[in-house]
Design an enzyme around this catalytic site. Sequence first.
Site, PDB file in Angstrom:
ATOM      1  N   GLY A 187       9.158  -7.726  -1.281  1.00  0.00           N
ATOM      2  CA  GLY A 187       8.481  -6.350  -0.804  1.00  0.00           C
ATOM      3  C   GLY A 187       9.514  -5.179  -0.381  1.00  0.00           C
ATOM      4  O   GLY A 187      10.513  -4.921  -1.323  1.00  0.00           O
ATOM      5  N   ARG A 188       9.980  -5.194   0.829  1.00  0.00           N
ATOM      6  CA  ARG A 188      10.260  -4.214   1.062  1.00  0.00           C
ATOM      7  C   ARG A 188      12.333  -4.035   0.704  1.00  0.00           C
ATOM      8  O   ARG A 188      12.416  -2.867   0.338  1.00  0.00           O
ATOM      9  CB  ARG A 188      10.458  -4.375   2.736  1.00  0.00           C
ATOM     10  CG  ARG A 188       9.528  -4.004   3.461  1.00  0.00           C
ATOM     11  CD  ARG A 188      10.104  -4.545   4.791  1.00  0.00           C
ATOM     12  NE  ARG A 188       9.431  -5.672   5.261  1.00  0.00           N
ATOM     13  CZ  ARG A 188       9.142  -6.150   6.377  1.00  0.00           C
ATOM     14  NH1 ARG A 188       9.389  -5.334   7.396  1.00  0.00           N
ATOM     15  NH2 ARG A 188       9.751  -7.399   6.207  1.00  0.00           N
ATOM     16  N   ASN A 199       7.233 -15.548   0.929  1.00  0.00           N
ATOM     17  CA  ASN A 199       8.012 -13.895   0.672  1.00  0.00           C
ATOM     18  C   ASN A 199       8.012 -13.689   2.894  1.00  0.00           C
ATOM     19  O   ASN A 199       8.154 -14.647   3.501  1.00  0.00           O
ATOM     20  CB  ASN A 199       6.104 -13.790   0.823  1.00  0.00           C
ATOM     21  CG  ASN A 199       6.294 -12.366   1.065  1.00  0.00           C
ATOM     22  OD1 ASN A 199       4.986 -11.592   2.472  1.00  0.00           O
ATOM     23  ND2 ASN A 199       6.752 -11.566   0.513  1.00  0.00           N
ATOM     24  N   CYS A 201      -3.350  -9.076   5.546  1.00  0.00           N
ATOM     25  CA  CYS A 201      -2.859  -7.926   6.227  1.00  0.00           C
ATOM     26  C   CYS A 201      -2.950  -7.840   7.178  1.00  0.00           C
ATOM     27  O   CYS A 201      -4.876  -8.479   7.781  1.00  0.00           O
ATOM     28  CB  CYS A 201      -3.699  -7.191   4.895  1.00  0.00           C
ATOM     29  SG  CYS A 201      -4.162  -4.971   5.547  1.00  0.00           S
ATOM     30  N   MET A 258       0.707  -0.936  -0.004  1.00  0.00           N
ATOM     31  CA  MET A 258      -0.200  -0.429  -0.124  1.00  0.00           C
ATOM     32  C   MET A 258       0.536   1.425   0.144  1.00  0.00           C
ATOM     33  O   MET A 258       1.355   1.142   1.075  1.00  0.00           O
ATOM     34  CB  MET A 258      -0.933  -0.039   1.231  1.00  0.00           C
ATOM     35  CG  MET A 258      -1.727  -0.960   1.304  1.00  0.00           C
ATOM     36  SD  MET A 258      -3.286  -0.392   0.611  1.00  0.00           S
ATOM     37  CE  MET A 258      -4.113   0.452   1.391  1.00  0.00           C
TER      38      MET A 258
HETATM   39  C1  FMN Z   1       4.369  -0.578   3.080  1.00  0.00           C
HETATM   40  C2  FMN Z   1       3.457  -1.798   2.997  1.00  0.00           C
HETATM   41  C3  FMN Z   1       2.667  -1.501   2.450  1.00  0.00           C
HETATM   42  C4  FMN Z   1       1.984  -3.266   2.381  1.00  0.00           C
HETATM   43  N1  FMN Z   1       0.539  -3.555   1.259  1.00  0.00           N
HETATM   44  C5  FMN Z   1       0.574  -4.678   1.811  1.00  0.00           C
HETATM   45  C6  FMN Z   1      -1.100  -4.983   0.674  1.00  0.00           C
HETATM   46  O1  FMN Z   1      -1.111  -4.315   0.168  1.00  0.00           O
HETATM   47  N2  FMN Z   1      -1.626  -6.088   0.677  1.00  0.00           N
HETATM   48  C7  FMN Z   1      -0.045  -7.752   1.241  1.00  0.00           C
HETATM   49  O2  FMN Z   1      -0.621  -8.248   0.825  1.00  0.00           O
HETATM   50  N3  FMN Z   1       0.779  -6.770   2.141  1.00  0.00           N
HETATM   51  C8  FMN Z   1       1.124  -5.722   2.080  1.00  0.00           C
HETATM   52  N4  FMN Z   1       2.853  -5.384   2.990  1.00  0.00           N
HETATM   53  C9  FMN Z   1       3.315  -6.741   3.198  1.00  0.00           C
HETATM   54  C10 FMN Z   1       4.190  -6.495   1.615  1.00  0.00           C
HETATM   55  O3  FMN Z   1       3.798  -7.092   1.143  1.00  0.00           O
HETATM   56  C11 FMN Z   1       5.021  -8.158   2.405  1.00  0.00           C
HETATM   57  O4  FMN Z   1       4.049 -10.258   2.279  1.00  0.00           O
HETATM   58  C12 FMN Z   1       5.947  -7.770   3.322  1.00  0.00           C
HETATM   59  O5  FMN Z   1       6.238  -6.488   3.614  1.00  0.00           O
HETATM   60  C13 FMN Z   1       6.804  -9.434   3.725  1.00  0.00           C
HETATM   61  O6  FMN Z   1       8.057  -8.756   2.561  1.00  0.00           O
HETATM   62  P1  FMN Z   1       8.905  -8.224   2.478  1.00  0.00           P
HETATM   63  O7  FMN Z   1       9.504  -9.088   3.891  1.00  0.00           O
HETATM   64  O8  FMN Z   1       9.900  -8.640   1.223  1.00  0.00           O
HETATM   65  O9  FMN Z   1       8.591  -6.724   2.712  1.00  0.00           O
HETATM   66  C14 FMN Z   1       2.902  -4.435   2.622  1.00  0.00           C
HETATM   67  C15 FMN Z   1       3.949  -4.484   3.415  1.00  0.00           C
HETATM   68  C16 FMN Z   1       3.971  -2.847   2.867  1.00  0.00           C
HETATM   69  C17 FMN Z   1       5.700  -2.078   3.961  1.00  0.00           C
END
Ligand code: FMN
Length: 341
Positions: free
Chosen positions: A241-242, A219, A108, A27
């Site tokens: 993601g991040r 993930n 979420c 998001m």
């Molecule tokens: C700013 C932000 C917004 C996110 N928004 C969503 C979202 O809209 N839908 C979702 O399924 N996960 C959302 N996530 C979670 C990510 O999709 C992901 O599952 C999570 O960050 C873990 O992955 P990472 O460690 O590679 O970041 C969001 C994560 C972040 C940091």
Amino acid sequence: MNPQASSPSPATTRPEPNRRFSVAPMMDWTDRHYRYFARLISRHALLYTEMVTTGAVLHGDRERFLGYHSAEQPVALQLGGSSPQELAQCAALAEAAGYAEVNLNVGCPSDRVQNNMIGACLMAHPELVGDCVKAMQDACSTPITVKHRIGINGRDSYQQLCDFVGTVHAAGCTSFTVHARIAILEGLSPKENREIPPLRYEVVQQLKRDFPQLEIILNGGLTSLDVMQAQLDHVDGVMVGREAYHNPWLLAAVDQAFFNDDHPQPTRLEVLAQMRPYIEQHLAAGGQMHHITRHMLGLFQGLPGARHFRRELSTTIHRTEQPLALFDQLFEQMQARLERA
Ligand SMILES: Cc1cc2nc3c(=O)[nH]c(=O)nc-3n(C[C@H](O)[C@H](O)[C@H](O)COP(=O)(O)O)c2cc1C
């Protein structure tokens, strides 16, 4: 391997996108501008939209919530909702808009979405998630996938995870993206819920062993290509993601590492130059440059001038009346710094 390789899914008639490497839905971060930028760096990474609720799609500004640039493809739309009928309507609209996939958010943890029965709380309702998936599949031929956690507090046993995946699979879903930590639905913010519950990759690997016929994407916490490659010995794909947001140049290695495509890679400066006409168009349509450039702050991470680039695009940009002139000046400065390095 053919990078465009696709296999027909039993439940859909459209080809499945290749999910070996994807950028997670985030998001406020993975909006269309980020995705356009990311696509200049990787041709093949599957890109997810931010979560869009069914209410926003059905009652809001369609162009805002479903619009994208064709250059972003392959793009998957992530939906938030729990009404099978509304999700079905949205899936049909997503198909008409040409999305490569529709993903249902079951991960979420925010209070706001819980109150609307959206996101991770749905892990306690596998039958309902199954009904949602089936209704979406009946409404369109676009592949339907689910993104979820390994559990939620009070419902975090491996057996309960298997019940969830088994039930949703029985309804027709064959691709699951699993964030390898539980969500704690009371007391933790969404940010804390991405950091505090421990990562448990072994649970996701076990899921793949127990459901070998399903596509299982891992993930959570992935930052290095080596770790991602190692995980691909156990699961079908990785979603990042991040790290893909803060360090977008990670994507420069993805086509060769995961899609066996070693086309000549553009340089960072070439990517920057390619963003200019896109920014110009956005400005001409009444937009502001920082809508786009806020996603590019990490482009030069680790290189000389990275801090200057970040600072100019995050602060000076708000003081200038000539954003394109600032952009051009910054391009020249970065070019000079890289040449000197
Ligand atoms: C700013 C932000 C917004 C996110 N928004 C969503 C979202 O809209 N839908 C979702 O399924 N996960 C959302 N996530 C979670 C990510 O999709 C992901 O599952 C999570 O960050 C873990 O992955 P990472 O460690 O590679 O970041 C969001 C994560 C972040 C940091």
